[in-house]
Design a protein around this motif. Structure first.
Motif, PDB file in Angstrom:
ATOM      1  N   GLY A  97      -7.012 -27.108   1.623  1.00  0.00           N
ATOM      2  CA  GLY A  97      -7.694 -27.843   2.667  1.00  0.00           C
ATOM      3  C   GLY A  97      -6.958 -29.069   3.139  1.00  0.00           C
ATOM      4  O   GLY A  97      -5.849 -29.362   2.684  1.00  0.00           O
ATOM      5  N   PRO A  98      -7.561 -29.819   4.053  1.00  0.00           N
ATOM      6  CA  PRO A  98      -6.922 -31.004   4.622  1.00  0.00           C
ATOM      7  C   PRO A  98      -6.731 -32.110   3.596  1.00  0.00           C
ATOM      8  O   PRO A  98      -7.333 -32.096   2.517  1.00  0.00           O
ATOM      9  CB  PRO A  98      -7.903 -31.435   5.724  1.00  0.00           C
TER      10      PRO A  98
ATOM     11  N   PRO B  19       5.164 -30.251   6.104  1.00  0.00           N
ATOM     12  CA  PRO B  19       5.961 -30.060   7.326  1.00  0.00           C
ATOM     13  C   PRO B  19       7.424 -29.727   7.011  1.00  0.00           C
ATOM     14  O   PRO B  19       8.049 -28.934   7.726  1.00  0.00           O
ATOM     15  CB  PRO B  19       5.826 -31.410   8.046  1.00  0.00           C
ATOM     16  N   LEU B  20       7.957 -30.309   5.946  1.00  0.00           N
ATOM     17  CA  LEU B  20       9.326 -29.989   5.524  1.00  0.00           C
ATOM     18  C   LEU B  20       9.434 -28.513   5.153  1.00  0.00           C
ATOM     19  O   LEU B  20      10.406 -27.838   5.517  1.00  0.00           O
ATOM     20  CB  LEU B  20       9.723 -30.862   4.332  1.00  0.00           C
ATOM     21  N   LEU B  21       8.433 -28.015   4.440  1.00  0.00           N
ATOM     22  CA  LEU B  21       8.442 -26.607   4.040  1.00  0.00           C
ATOM     23  C   LEU B  21       8.376 -25.696   5.264  1.00  0.00           C
ATOM     24  O   LEU B  21       9.065 -24.672   5.318  1.00  0.00           O
ATOM     25  CB  LEU B  21       7.279 -26.318   3.090  1.00  0.00           C
TER      26      LEU B  21
ATOM     27  N   THR C  36      -3.686 -29.309  -1.275  1.00  0.00           N
ATOM     28  CA  THR C  36      -4.123 -30.004  -0.066  1.00  0.00           C
ATOM     29  C   THR C  36      -2.922 -30.316   0.833  1.00  0.00           C
ATOM     30  O   THR C  36      -1.768 -30.222   0.407  1.00  0.00           O
ATOM     31  CB  THR C  36      -4.831 -31.321  -0.412  1.00  0.00           C
ATOM     32  N   PHE C  37      -3.238 -30.707   2.058  1.00  0.00           N
ATOM     33  CA  PHE C  37      -2.192 -31.062   3.020  1.00  0.00           C
ATOM     34  C   PHE C  37      -1.964 -32.573   3.042  1.00  0.00           C
ATOM     35  O   PHE C  37      -1.690 -33.149   4.091  1.00  0.00           O
ATOM     36  CB  PHE C  37      -2.577 -30.545   4.418  1.00  0.00           C
TER      37      PHE C  37
ATOM     38  N   VAL D 227       0.947 -29.693  10.713  1.00  0.00           N
ATOM     39  CA  VAL D 227       1.425 -28.352  10.367  1.00  0.00           C
ATOM     40  C   VAL D 227       0.912 -27.330  11.371  1.00  0.00           C
ATOM     41  O   VAL D 227       1.661 -26.442  11.820  1.00  0.00           O
ATOM     42  CB  VAL D 227       0.986 -27.990   8.933  1.00  0.00           C
ATOM     43  N   GLU D 228      -0.350 -27.430  11.732  1.00  0.00           N
ATOM     44  CA  GLU D 228      -0.919 -26.491  12.704  1.00  0.00           C
ATOM     45  C   GLU D 228      -0.181 -26.554  14.040  1.00  0.00           C
ATOM     46  O   GLU D 228       0.112 -25.521  14.653  1.00  0.00           O
ATOM     47  CB  GLU D 228      -2.406 -26.786  12.898  1.00  0.00           C
TER      48      GLU D 228
END
Length: 376
Positions: free
Chosen positions: A231-232, A207-209, A199-200, A244-245
């Motif tokens: 998923g979210p 975001p770091l990745l 999941t996010f 991220v998107e």
């Protein structure tokens, strides 16, 4: 000895807890113990397929779920205890009934996130859920958790009133065969992408990745892609998917970073089989199942030096300093350049993955049950 296993939560469980419950139930079936009679509150496969409370929900739907869950834990489950008269009740989802029961309880608390990371949860929900957890820790209750790290974390927040035992869980069995068509459909080639599955949630540090991958692209001529499957996050407060998107759009990397969403076991297996390496940048985990899934699939694993991930990887992964983007980028570039290092990690990872199996999981759980005073 009778053991009642509470599987109600499978109707909403995702990722780690879902895997835990399904592998526990499967282990009971595959490796029965002559001294233990297991009773399931629900058929696991059917309960996991229940779609009533899955997907986007209105506030009314969410409220209805919480009411359903409360009714189950505080009224229906105690009624089943009275009906079946088990010696032990196993609740693998943090919460045991607040009502007094005639049996011993084993309550699985997978991690200490609710205490460690209050900012990641809605205040009212966190307060309510913590009250449910504490009210269920009564009478003859033992806590089961997944790693020594989680045990030490729980001791800090719950104290030593209830004994805490560590039982290592098993990774998910990925059903179905590998389908190369899935890779082709997503314009992916074998050994040409980094992978993360989950999941996010904010604690996953995705975001770091994404930033580390952008730096990797600037330093590496290979141009490997990045796949972030899953998923979210569980709530708006916890969900990093929109962030991220937006990052991907701003960087113009829509064709380099793929977000395929939730996937079937066959699709997940295809991703594991085809990836170059698995990357796990999480800042907090209770266990870290994808590490073992990736290692069993023959992938080198890069993971943060978060204690639970270090414990599970057992030195068979390549660690970086949690939260340090430059260190993560360096490790991604290192794998690109050092083929011998990749081969060494793959070999060590395969050996480490053999230390975790459904048989070992259920055997340890059954031994814990039989060590209870009620077993004598």
């Amino acid at each position: 000895m009778k053991v009642l296993l509470d599987l109600q939560y499978l109707n909403v469980a995702t990722t780690g807890i879902k895997t835990y419950m399904l592998e526990l139930a499967q282990g009971v079936r595959d490796y029965p113990h002559p001294e233990i009679e297991w009773i399931f509150t629900h058929q696991p496969e059917e309960q996991a397929k229940d779609q009533t409370y899955k997907g986007p929900q209105s506030k009314i739907q969410k409220l209805n779920y919480h009411l359903d869950y409360f009714r189950w834990k505080e009224f229906q489950l105690p009624d089943l205890v009275k009906k079946h008269q088990p010696d032990v009740l196993v609740c693998p989802d943090f919460v045991s009934p607040a009502a007094s029961l005639s049996c011993r309880r084993l309550t699985v608390i997978h991690d200490a996130f609710f205490w460690q990371m209050p900012q990641n949860y809605p205040k009212w929900w966190r307060k309510y859920f913590l009250s449910l957890i504490r009210k269920g820790l009564k009478e003859d209750t033992e806590i089961v958790t997944t790693t020594e790290y989680s045990k030490n974390s729980l001791l800090q927040h719950l104290g030593s009133t209830n004994p805490i035992s560590v039982v290592y869980q098993a990774p998910k069995h990925l059903n179905g065969s590998f389908s190369p068509d899935f890779l082709a459909q997503n314009h992916l080639e074998k050994r040409d992408y980094f992978l993360h599955i989950g999941t996010f949630d904010k604690r996953k540090n995705l975001p770091l990745l994404v930033r580390a991958y952008a730096d990797y692209m600037a330093k590496s001529p290979s141009g490997k892609k990045l796949v972030l499957a899953g998923g979210p996050g569980q709530s708006k407060v916890m969900n990093d998917l929109p962030i991220v998107e937006e990052m991907i759009r701003e960087m113009g990397m829509e064709d380099r970073i793929l977000l395929p969403g939730y996937l079937s076991d066959e699709e997940v297996k295809a991703l594991y089989e085809g990836a170059f390496a698995y990357v796990f940048p999480s800042e907090n985990e209770g266990f870290g199942i994808p590490i073992l899934e990736a290692m069993a699939s023959g992938l080198p694993v890069i993971h943060s030096d978060q204690p639970a991930l270090m414990e599970v990887a057992g030195g068979a992964g390549l660690s970086f300093s949690a939260g340090v983007q430059s260190d993560l980028t360096e490790k991604m570039v290192l794998l690109e350049r050092e083929k011998d290092r990749v081969a060494s990690l793959v070999h060590a990872g395969h050996a480490r993955s053999q230390d975790f199996s459904t048989k070992k999981f259920i055997t340890a759980f059954q031994e814990l049950i039989l060590r209870s005073p009620l077993a004598s």
